[in-house]
Motif scaffolding. Structure first.
Motif, mmCIF file in Angstrom:
data_model
loop_
_atom_site.group_PDB
_atom_site.id
_atom_site.type_symbol
_atom_site.label_atom_id
_atom_site.label_comp_id
_atom_site.label_asym_id
_atom_site.label_seq_id
_atom_site.Cartn_x
_atom_site.Cartn_y
_atom_site.Cartn_z
ATOM 1 N N ALA A 53 84.905 24.033 58.235
ATOM 2 C CA ALA A 53 84.282 23.976 59.566
ATOM 3 C C ALA A 53 84.393 25.325 60.270
ATOM 4 O O ALA A 53 83.441 25.784 60.912
ATOM 5 C CB ALA A 53 84.941 22.885 60.411
ATOM 6 N N ALA A 54 85.553 25.976 60.138
ATOM 7 C CA ALA A 54 85.737 27.293 60.748
ATOM 8 C C ALA A 54 84.836 28.322 60.072
ATOM 9 O O ALA A 54 84.317 29.226 60.723
ATOM 10 C CB ALA A 54 87.197 27.728 60.647
ATOM 11 N N ARG A 55 84.619 28.169 58.779
ATOM 12 C CA ARG A 55 83.730 29.084 58.043
ATOM 13 C C ARG A 55 82.290 28.972 58.572
ATOM 14 O O ARG A 55 81.593 29.963 58.729
ATOM 15 C CB ARG A 55 83.771 28.769 56.553
ATOM 16 C CG ARG A 55 83.103 29.791 55.681
ATOM 17 C CD ARG A 55 83.193 29.405 54.216
ATOM 18 N NE ARG A 55 84.535 29.076 53.758
ATOM 19 C CZ ARG A 55 85.431 29.969 53.342
ATOM 20 N NH1 ARG A 55 85.108 31.230 53.302
ATOM 21 N NH2 ARG A 55 86.628 29.595 52.946
ATOM 22 N N GLN A 56 81.861 27.738 58.867
ATOM 23 C CA GLN A 56 80.516 27.533 59.418
ATOM 24 C C GLN A 56 80.398 28.148 60.812
ATOM 25 O O GLN A 56 79.390 28.778 61.140
ATOM 26 C CB GLN A 56 80.188 26.035 59.484
ATOM 27 C CG GLN A 56 80.127 25.352 58.141
ATOM 28 C CD GLN A 56 79.086 25.962 57.227
ATOM 29 O OE1 GLN A 56 77.997 26.313 57.652
ATOM 30 N NE2 GLN A 56 79.439 26.122 55.956
ATOM 31 N N ARG A 57 81.444 27.966 61.639
ATOM 32 C CA ARG A 57 81.430 28.566 62.979
ATOM 33 C C ARG A 57 81.451 30.090 62.882
ATOM 34 O O ARG A 57 80.775 30.777 63.650
ATOM 35 C CB ARG A 57 82.609 28.062 63.804
ATOM 36 C CG ARG A 57 82.446 26.621 64.257
ATOM 37 C CD ARG A 57 83.495 26.234 65.282
ATOM 38 N NE ARG A 57 84.843 26.207 64.751
ATOM 39 C CZ ARG A 57 85.415 25.152 64.176
ATOM 40 N NH1 ARG A 57 84.749 24.022 64.064
ATOM 41 N NH2 ARG A 57 86.642 25.204 63.720
ATOM 42 N N LEU A 58 82.207 30.631 61.907
ATOM 43 C CA LEU A 58 82.277 32.080 61.721
ATOM 44 C C LEU A 58 80.909 32.627 61.323
ATOM 45 O O LEU A 58 80.514 33.700 61.777
ATOM 46 C CB LEU A 58 83.321 32.443 60.661
ATOM 47 C CG LEU A 58 83.538 33.929 60.397
ATOM 48 C CD1 LEU A 58 83.985 34.650 61.660
ATOM 49 C CD2 LEU A 58 84.558 34.132 59.290
ATOM 50 N N MET A 96 86.778 37.626 65.897
ATOM 51 C CA MET A 96 85.737 36.710 65.414
ATOM 52 C C MET A 96 86.351 35.522 64.682
ATOM 53 O O MET A 96 85.944 34.374 64.888
ATOM 54 C CB MET A 96 84.781 37.440 64.457
ATOM 55 C CG MET A 96 83.658 38.140 65.143
ATOM 56 S SD MET A 96 82.309 38.553 64.043
ATOM 57 C CE MET A 96 83.047 39.663 62.898
ATOM 58 N N ILE A 97 87.349 35.795 63.837
ATOM 59 C CA ILE A 97 87.970 34.719 63.063
ATOM 60 C C ILE A 97 88.737 33.779 63.985
ATOM 61 O O ILE A 97 88.671 32.558 63.842
ATOM 62 C CB ILE A 97 88.872 35.303 61.954
ATOM 63 C CG1 ILE A 97 88.004 36.046 60.937
ATOM 64 C CG2 ILE A 97 89.673 34.207 61.281
ATOM 65 C CD1 ILE A 97 88.773 36.835 59.926
ATOM 66 N N ARG A 98 89.459 34.341 64.962
ATOM 67 C CA ARG A 98 90.192 33.487 65.899
ATOM 68 C C ARG A 98 89.249 32.607 66.703
ATOM 69 O O ARG A 98 89.540 31.443 66.955
ATOM 70 C CB ARG A 98 91.027 34.347 66.850
ATOM 71 C CG ARG A 98 92.280 34.866 66.218
ATOM 72 C CD ARG A 98 93.137 35.606 67.204
ATOM 73 N NE ARG A 98 94.313 36.137 66.542
ATOM 74 C CZ ARG A 98 94.993 37.185 66.949
ATOM 75 N NH1 ARG A 98 94.617 37.846 68.026
ATOM 76 N NH2 ARG A 98 96.056 37.592 66.291
ATOM 77 N N GLU A 99 88.108 33.150 67.095
ATOM 78 C CA GLU A 99 87.126 32.362 67.835
ATOM 79 C C GLU A 99 86.580 31.228 66.970
ATOM 80 O O GLU A 99 86.317 30.133 67.453
ATOM 81 C CB GLU A 99 85.976 33.265 68.295
ATOM 82 C CG GLU A 99 84.999 32.588 69.225
ATOM 83 C CD GLU A 99 83.880 33.515 69.668
ATOM 84 O OE1 GLU A 99 82.838 32.991 70.096
ATOM 85 O OE2 GLU A 99 84.037 34.737 69.579
ATOM 86 N N SER A 100 86.438 31.491 65.664
ATOM 87 C CA SER A 100 85.907 30.455 64.777
ATOM 88 C C SER A 100 86.932 29.347 64.520
ATOM 89 O O SER A 100 86.557 28.236 64.139
ATOM 90 C CB SER A 100 85.464 31.059 63.446
ATOM 91 O OG SER A 100 86.577 31.398 62.645
ATOM 92 N N LEU A 101 88.203 29.629 64.700
ATOM 93 C CA LEU A 101 89.244 28.621 64.471
ATOM 94 C C LEU A 101 89.343 27.602 65.601
ATOM 95 O O LEU A 101 89.924 26.528 65.425
ATOM 96 C CB LEU A 101 90.600 29.305 64.282
ATOM 97 C CG LEU A 101 90.761 30.108 62.996
ATOM 98 C CD1 LEU A 101 92.052 30.901 63.023
ATOM 99 C CD2 LEU A 101 90.704 29.205 61.784
ATOM 100 N N VAL A 102 88.768 27.917 66.768
ATOM 101 C CA VAL A 102 88.830 27.010 67.915
ATOM 102 C C VAL A 102 87.724 25.973 67.773
ATOM 103 O O VAL A 102 86.546 26.308 67.723
ATOM 104 C CB VAL A 102 88.652 27.793 69.238
ATOM 105 C CG1 VAL A 102 88.623 26.840 70.422
ATOM 106 C CG2 VAL A 102 89.745 28.818 69.397
#
Length: 141
Positions: A53-58, A96-102
């Protein structure tokens, strides 16, 4: 030395490649001699520690900085020195990665309350009354 994203998440060195390139833009004669800009390439597709899911947001956050192969390319040339640009590129990647983890909060649909419906209707009738008073009175021509 791996790049730390959070306490439990680190990016291995073999997935990140940094190259020094010449910066574009003004800089006089020095710009043709010195490679101060940094091009960071991060292979997101090969990083298994990132949840799906985080990969998709990233992918959405990275936008056109991510290639079809899952490679994120960041160009850093805002600062004057190579080391500052390297730190800037790594910082932007980590952000960017931290934002995708939320995870985004799911929207829960709600119904308007009875009182809010009544307030809306009262406001509509008040506005209608005001507009009616603005019209020309009959027989006054």
């Amino acid at each position: 030395m791996p790049i730390e994203v959070s306490r439990i998440l680190e990016i291995p060195d073999d997935l990140v490649e940094m190259r020094a390139v010449r910066a574009s833009g003004p800089g006089g004669q020095n710009v043709n001699k010195v490679s101060n800009a940094v091009e960071l390439r991060f292979d997101c597709a090969a990083w298994d520690a990132l949840p799906h899911a985080a990969r998709q947001r990233l992918r959405r956050i990275a936008g056109r900085r991510m290639t079809a192969d899952g490679l994120i390319v960041i160009d850093a040339q805002r600062l004057r020195s190579l080391e500052q640009n390297r730190a800037d590129a790594v910082g932007r990647l980590v952000a960017m990665i931290r934002e995708s983890l939320v995870e985004p909060k799911p929207r829960r649909p709600t119904k308007p309350t009875r009182a809010s419906k009544e307030r809306r209707l009262a406001g509509k009738s008040r506005d209608a009354r005001t507009k009616k008073l603005r019209t020309r009175v009959r027989g006054e021509d």
